[in-house]
Write a protein that holds these residues in place. Structure first.
Motif, PDB file in Angstrom:
ATOM      1  N   MET A  49     125.360  30.685  -4.481  1.00  0.00           N
ATOM      2  CA  MET A  49     124.516  29.638  -3.899  1.00  0.00           C
ATOM      3  C   MET A  49     123.195  30.258  -3.443  1.00  0.00           C
ATOM      4  O   MET A  49     123.126  31.429  -3.098  1.00  0.00           O
ATOM      5  N   ASP A  50     122.150  29.432  -3.441  1.00  0.00           N
ATOM      6  CA  ASP A  50     120.821  29.946  -3.115  1.00  0.00           C
ATOM      7  C   ASP A  50     120.744  30.541  -1.711  1.00  0.00           C
ATOM      8  O   ASP A  50     120.021  31.502  -1.481  1.00  0.00           O
ATOM      9  N   PHE A  51     121.504  29.950  -0.758  1.00  0.00           N
ATOM     10  CA  PHE A  51     121.366  30.492   0.596  1.00  0.00           C
ATOM     11  C   PHE A  51     121.955  31.896   0.709  1.00  0.00           C
ATOM     12  O   PHE A  51     121.510  32.691   1.528  1.00  0.00           O
ATOM     13  N   ALA A  81     119.291  34.034  -0.736  1.00  0.00           N
ATOM     14  CA  ALA A  81     118.234  34.185   0.259  1.00  0.00           C
ATOM     15  C   ALA A  81     118.603  35.278   1.258  1.00  0.00           C
ATOM     16  O   ALA A  81     117.759  36.089   1.648  1.00  0.00           O
ATOM     17  N   PHE A  99     113.203  28.866  -2.673  1.00  0.00           N
ATOM     18  CA  PHE A  99     113.908  28.442  -3.878  1.00  0.00           C
ATOM     19  C   PHE A  99     113.598  26.994  -4.244  1.00  0.00           C
ATOM     20  O   PHE A  99     113.111  26.207  -3.445  1.00  0.00           O
ATOM     21  N   GLN A 100     113.961  26.654  -5.493  1.00  0.00           N
ATOM     22  CA  GLN A 100     113.699  25.312  -6.002  1.00  0.00           C
ATOM     23  C   GLN A 100     114.522  24.248  -5.288  1.00  0.00           C
ATOM     24  O   GLN A 100     114.001  23.239  -4.842  1.00  0.00           O
ATOM     25  N   MET A 101     115.842  24.478  -5.209  1.00  0.00           N
ATOM     26  CA  MET A 101     116.703  23.461  -4.635  1.00  0.00           C
ATOM     27  C   MET A 101     116.742  23.638  -3.124  1.00  0.00           C
ATOM     28  O   MET A 101     117.433  24.504  -2.621  1.00  0.00           O
ATOM     29  N   ALA A 155     119.565  26.047  -0.670  1.00  0.00           N
ATOM     30  CA  ALA A 155     118.998  27.283  -0.141  1.00  0.00           C
ATOM     31  C   ALA A 155     119.219  27.410   1.362  1.00  0.00           C
ATOM     32  O   ALA A 155     118.902  28.433   1.958  1.00  0.00           O
TER      33      ALA A 155
END
Lengths: 291, 594
Positions: A176-178, A181, B361-363, B367
Motif C-alpha cells: 500500500m502507498d502509505f 511512504a 502519491f497518486q492515490m 497513501a
C-alpha cells in the motif's frame, strides 16, 4: 466528492461501528459464561478436582453429584468446572504462542522478502506437509507428555497456519502507498511492522485468533483423548471424555457432558468470529460504495 | 414513443453506514431519443453515475430509488418485477464501465465473455453470436478481429479492452447504451481511437446513448445534448453547441475553465543556470527484475522550479520518481541531491538526503494510513526528521494544516473523514513536514475532480513561491503541465525524447512523439475528433504499441515520419536546439513536426 465533510463515522478501532445481532449476543454470552467460570471455578465448585464423593461410578444426573459421577465416583460438575480452566488456559497459551511465532515470522517474511522469506516459507511448508495430529504425536512421542511440551507442540503446529495468513496479509498491506511512504521516509522495519502493517491487519488477525483458539481447544482435547495431553488426576474436558468413554454405553453424563461443553465453547467462538468477519466486510463494502 | 428513455422526477437516496438516508439525486428529469447521445457531466458526487444506473432500474447497495418514473422502451421499469427487469438489462439497455480491466474476468477468453449476455438472452447459438461479435470487433477497428476473441483480457491493451467492453455492451443490439467515463482512465492517444470507435458504432447502429463524464472536451466530440449536474440537481441542459458556446450558468463556466487551464509559457529559467540544481539525474537505468524500464535517463530540477514529466502510461514516469526516492534502486547512473551524490538504495541514504526529497502519491486515500489520525500522520515526519515532540509538534501540525488550507481541527480526524481533495492536501502537508527541497508529485491530481485538482495546483504554486520548494511534477495531463511547469521532460518507453523549458517544448518544433501527444489532447470544439483521427500521425500511432528496450528509436514503430532502415536500428542522436530544447530524433531540426 466535494470538499464538504462527508458523514462517515470515524473508525478508530476495528470494533467501532459493529452492530450486535442475536447470534452474536448468544454466542458472546456462552463464551462469557465459560470465561467467568474459568476465573472463579475453584471457589464455587462443590467438590475438589480429584475428590471421590461416591462409591457409585457413572451415577446418572441427580444421583451422587448434581451432574452425576464419573468412572471413579468423582463429581462430574466439579471436574467440569475445574476442567474449563485447564482447557481454556491451555488453548489460550497455545494460541498466543502460535500467534507470537506465526505473526512475527509471517510479517518479517513479507517485509524482508528475499532469502529470508524463501527459507522460512519452505520450512513451514515442510511442517504443513505432515498431518498436524501425526506431527504432534511424533513430537510428544520424542519429548514426553509434559504440559510444557504439549503447549509448545500445539503452538508450533498451529503457528504454521498463522504464518501463512500473516505473510499474505503482510504482502497485501505492505504494497500500500502509505507503507511505501513510510519506507521512503526512512522508517525501520520494526516501525513499519508495528505502526503501519499491524494496525491495518488487525481485523483479519482477530478473526484468525478466534478460529485458531477453537481449533486449539479441539486439538488439545483430541490429544487428551488419546492420552497424550493433560494427565490425570487433573481435569480437562478432552481427558474427561476419554477416561469416561466406558460409560458412554450406560448413557453416562460423565462422557457426554464434557463433549457437549467442548461443542458449546467451540461453536460459540466460531459464531462470534463469523459475525465479526461479516460485519467487517459489510462495513468496508458500504464505505467503498460511498466514496 | 420516440423517446427510448424518459426519466421523470427521479429521486435517489443513499445511506452511509449507520446513518440516515440523504438525497443523492434530487428531482431529475431527462429523455433520450433514438440515435441521440446525451452527456451527463459534473464532478464526482454530482449524481451522474447514480442517474445512469437508475436508467437500468438499479441502485447501488446502500442506495434506493426513492421516487420518480423511469420509462425505457415504453415500460416503467420501476414497476417491473426483478425478473422482467433482468430480461431488459443487457438486451434493451447495456452498460460500459470506466475500468474495462475490472469488468472482464481475467480467467476467461474475451470472446466467451462478449457473447455471454446474448447467449443468456437466447439470441442465438454460440457460433452465430461469435460471428456477430467478430463483425462488431471489425466495426470497432480492433486489430485482428478474427482472433482477438480467443485472447485473454491481459493480452490486449487498455484501449482495446475498452473497445471490447463496448463490443460486449453492443452484442445484444441494445436500444440504450450507458457509457460511464469510458475513456477517463486512458491515455490521450488511446482515447482518440476509443472515442472514434464509440461514436461510429453508435451512429451506425442508431443506438441511443448516455455518456457520463467530467470532461467537457470529450463531450464536445460525442454528445448531441448536454445535461450539467451539481450535487444531484440539474444545473443546465441544452444542445452541445449551446452549452459550449453560450453557457448560461456560472457552474458550467467554472467547469469549462477548470478543464483547460490557460497555459503558462513563461521562460524564467535561464537565471538559475548558475545554481546547483536541487536534483540531478544522470544516465540512470532502472527496472524490475529482468525488465528494464528506464534507460539512460538524464534530467535536472533547478532550485524552486517545476519540472513536468509527461508521457503515456507505462513509459516509466512513476519509475523515475521511485528511482529518485530510492524505492526502486537504479541499476546504473548517478543521482545527485543539492550537488551531492546519493546512493541508489534507500537504506544506504543518510536521513538528511531522505528529508530533502519527499514524495506525494497518486492515490490520495491509499497513501494515508487509515488507522492513524491526521495529527499522527503529520507528527511522525516532524519527530523523525526534526525531533519535534509534544507541544511543539502539535503547533507545527496546525501550521502545516494551515499551509495547505485545511482547518487545524482536522488534526484529530481520520483519513476516512476527509474528501479526496482534502486527503491529497494532507499528503502534501506530510511531505512539507520534512522541509524538503524537492517534492516528487506522481500524478497527484489525476484521481481528483477537475475543479478540486485546479485548487491543488494553485496550492502547489503558492507553496513554491512561499517556501522555495521545487517539484518534479509527473502527469499524463498535458494541459495541467503546460499551465504549471517551468521545464518539461517527455518520456517515451523509458527514454527521454525531448526536454527543455516548457515554452520551447509546447511550441514547434516538436519531437514526433510530443507532437502526437499534444495533438491528441481533445479540444473543446465539435468535429475535432474526426479531424485528428484522420491525420497520418494518429493512424501511425494507433498501429503500433509501446516497446520497451527495442533497438534504435523506441517510437519508430508508431512514428508517421519514420526513416525506414535508420530509425529501427540506430539510436537517435540527441540534438540541442535553440531555446534550450533537446530532442532525440533522426530527423534534422527543419524536418521536425511544426
Amino acid at each position: 466528492m466535494s470538499d464538504a465533510t462527508d458523514p462517515i463515522a470515524p473508525r478508530a478501532s476495528v470494533f467501532a461501528g459493529l452492530r450486535l445481532t442475536w447470534t452474536a449476543i448468544i454466542a458472546g454470552s456462552v463464551l462469557l459464561f465459560w470465561f467467568t467460570l474459568a476465573l472463579i471455578g475453584p471457589w464455587i465448585a462443590p467438590h475438589g478436582e480429584a475428590e471421590i464423593i461416591s462409591s457409585t461410578t457413572f451415577a446418572p444426573i441427580g444421583e451422587g453429584g448434581i451432574l452425576g459421577t464419573d468412572k471413579l465416583g468423582r463429581d462430574v460438575l466439579s471436574r467440569l468446572i475445574y476442567g474449563v480452566r485447564t482447557t481454556m488456559l491451555l488453548a489460550l497459551v497455545t494460541t498466543v504462542i502460535s500467534f507470537a511465532c506465526g505473526v512475527t515470522l509471517g510479517f518479517a517474511a513479507a517485509i524482508l522478502k528475499g532469502w529470508f522469506d524463501v527459507i522460512v516459507s519452505r520450512i513451514v511448508e515442510a511442517f504443513m506437509a505432515f498431518p498436524s495430529t501425526l506431527l504432534a504425536l511424533v513430537i510428544i512421542g520424542v519429548f514426553g507428555t509434559s504440559i510444557t511440551v504439549l503447549v509448545l507442540t500445539v503452538g508450533l503446529v498451529l503457528s504454521t497456519g498463522v504464518f501463512r495468513v500473516s505473510r499474505a496479509l503482510g504482502y497485501d498491506v505492505g504494497v500500500m502507498d502509505f507503507v511505501e511512504a513510510a519506507r521512503a521516509r526512512g522508517e525501520g522495519t520494526w516501525w513499519i511492522l508495528t505502526r503501519e502493517i499491524l494496525p491495518n491487519s488487525m481485523a483479519p488477525l482477530i478473526a484468525e485468533f478466534g478460529l485458531r483458539f477453537t481449533f486449539s481447544i479441539l486439538f488439545l482435547s483430541g490429544l487428551s483423548f488419546l492420552g497424550l495431553g493433560v494427565q490425570e488426576p487433573a481435569a480437562d474436558w478432552g481427558l474427561m471424555v476419554q477416561e469416561n468413554v466406558g460409560g458412554l454405553f450406560l448413557g453416562s453424563s460423565a462422557a457426554l457432558l464434557p463433549a457437549a461443553c467442548i461443542a458449546s465453547l467451540t461453536i460459540s467462538m466460531n459464531l462470534l468470529v463469523d459475525w465479526f468477519q461479516q460485519r467487517q466486510q459489510g462495513e468496508t463494502v458500504l464505505e467503498k460504495i460511498d466514496q | 414513443m420516440s423517446d427510448i428513455l424518459s426519466i421523470r422526477n427521479l429521486r435517489v437516496e443513499g445511506r452511509p453506514p449507520g446513518g440516515a438516508y440523504v438525497p443523492i439525486v434530487k428531482d431529475v428529469s431527462l429523455s433520450v431519443r433514438k440515435g441521440e447521445v446525451l452527456a451527463l457531466i459534473g464532478e464526482s458526487g454530482s449524481g451522474k453515475s447514480t442517474i445512469s444506473l437508475a436508467a437500468m432500474g438499479f441502485a447501488r447497495p446502500g442506495c434506493r430509488i426513492a421516487g420518480g418514473e423511469v420509462w425505457l422502451n415504453g415500460y416503467d421499469i420501476m414497476k417491473l418485477s426483478p425478473r422482467e427487469r433482468h430480461a431488459l438489462r443487457g438486451d434493451a439497455v447495456s452498460y460500459v464501465a470506466q475500468s474495462a480491466a475490472a469488468s472482464f474476468n481475467p480467467a476467461l477468453r474475451i470472446g466467451r465473455q462478449v457473447i455471454e449476455a446474448p447467449l443468456w438472452h437466447g439470441a442465438g447459438d454460440a457460433a452465430t453470436l461469435t460471428a456477430q461479435a467478430t463483425e462488431l470487433y471489425r466495426k470497432l477497428d480492433l486489430p485482428n478481429p478474427e482472433s482477438v476473441g480467443h485472447r485473454f483480457p491481459h493480452q490486449v491493451s487498455g484501449g482495446q479492452l475498452q473497445r471490447l467492453m463496448a463490443a460486449m455492451a453492443m452484442s445484444c443490439g441494445p436500444d440504450l447504451l450507458i457509457l460511464d467515463e469510458p475513456t477517463t482512465a486512458l491515455d490521450v492517444t488511446t482515447q482518440i481511437e476509443v472515442l472514434k470507435a464509440f461514436k461510429d458504432i453508435i451512429r451506425e447502429q442508431g443506438t441511443a446513448a448516455i455518456y457520463v463524464t467530467h470532461d467537457l472536451a470529450v463531450v464536445a466530440q460525442v454528445a448531441d445534448r448536454i445535461l450539467v449536474l451539481k450535487d444531484g440537481e440539474m444545473v443546465e441542459e441544452g444542445t452541445t453547441d449551446a452549452i459550449l458556446h453560450n453557457p448560461q450558468h456560472d457552474y458550467t463556466r467554472k467547469l469549462m475553465a477548470a478543464v483547460r487551464p490557460a497555459p503558462h509559457l513563461v521562460d524564467h529559467v535561464a537565471a538559475r543556470d548558475a545554481d546547483v540544481p536541487v536534483l540531478s539525474v544522470q544516465n540512470v537505468t532502472a527496472g524490475y527484475g529482468t525488465v528494464t524500464i528506464l534507460s539512460d535517463v538524464s534530467m535536472e530540477v533547478p532550485r524552486a522550479s517545476v519540472v513536468g514529466v509527461i508521457g503515456e502510461s507505462g513509459c516509466g514516469k512513476s519509475t523515475l520518481a521511485r528511482v529518485v526516492a530510492g524505492l526502486t534502486p537504479a541499476r546504473e547512473g548517478r543521482i545527485e541531491l543539492n550537488g551531492k551524490q546519493v546512493e541508489a538504495e534507500l537504506d544506504a541514504r543518510p536521513r538528511e538526503a531522505l528529508r530533502d526529497c519527499q514524495m506525494v502519491f497518486q492515490m490520495a486515500d491509499t497513501a494515508l494510513n487509515p488507522r492513524q489520525r491526521i495529527r499522527d500522520i503529520l507528527g511522525r515526519p516532524l519527530q523523525f526528521y526534526h525531533g519535534m515532540t509534544g507541544r511543539k509538534q502539535a503547533d507545527r501540525v496546525a501550521e502545516l494544516l494551515d499551509l495547505v488550507d485545511l482547518p487545524a481541527s482536522f488534526a484529530s480526524r481520520y483519513p476516512a473523514e476527509l474528501s479526496g481533495g482534502q486527503k491529497q492536501r494532507v499528503n502534501l502537508a506530510r511531505a512539507l513536514a520534512a522541509d524538503p527541497r524537492i517534492i516528487l508529485c506522481d500524478e497527484v491530481t489525476s484521481a481528483l475532480d477537475t475543479v478540486v485538482a485546479a485548487g491543488v495546483i494553485e496550492l502547489l504554486k503558492s507553496l513554491r513561491d512561499r517556501l522555495g520548494v521545487a517539484y518534479m511534477f509527473i502527469s499524463h495531463d498535458l494541459s495541467t503541465v503546460a499551465s504549471f511547469a517551468d521545464e518539461v521532460v517527455v518520456l517515451y518507453a523509458g527514454r527521454v525524447v525531448e526536454k527543455g523549458p516548457s515554452k520551447a517544448v509546447f511550441q514547434a518544433p516538436w519531437h514526433p512523439y510530443t507532437h502526437l501527444l499534444l495533438a491528441s489532447v481533445p479540444e473543446m470544439r465539435q468535429g475535432w475528433l474526426e479531424g485528428v483521427a484522420d491525420t497520418a500521425e494518429a493512424r501511425a500511432a494507433s498501429t503500433g504499441s509501446v516497446q520497451i528496450g527495442a533497438k534504435g528509436c523506441p517510437f519508430a514503430n508508431r512514428c508517421a515520419k519514420v526513416i525506414t532502415g535508420t530509425c529501427e536500428t540506430v539510436a537517435p542522436p540527441v540534438r540541442d536546439l535553440p531555446g534550450g530544447l533537446t530532442i532525440a530524433c533522426h530527423l534534422p531540426p527543419e524536418a521536425l513536426p511544426a
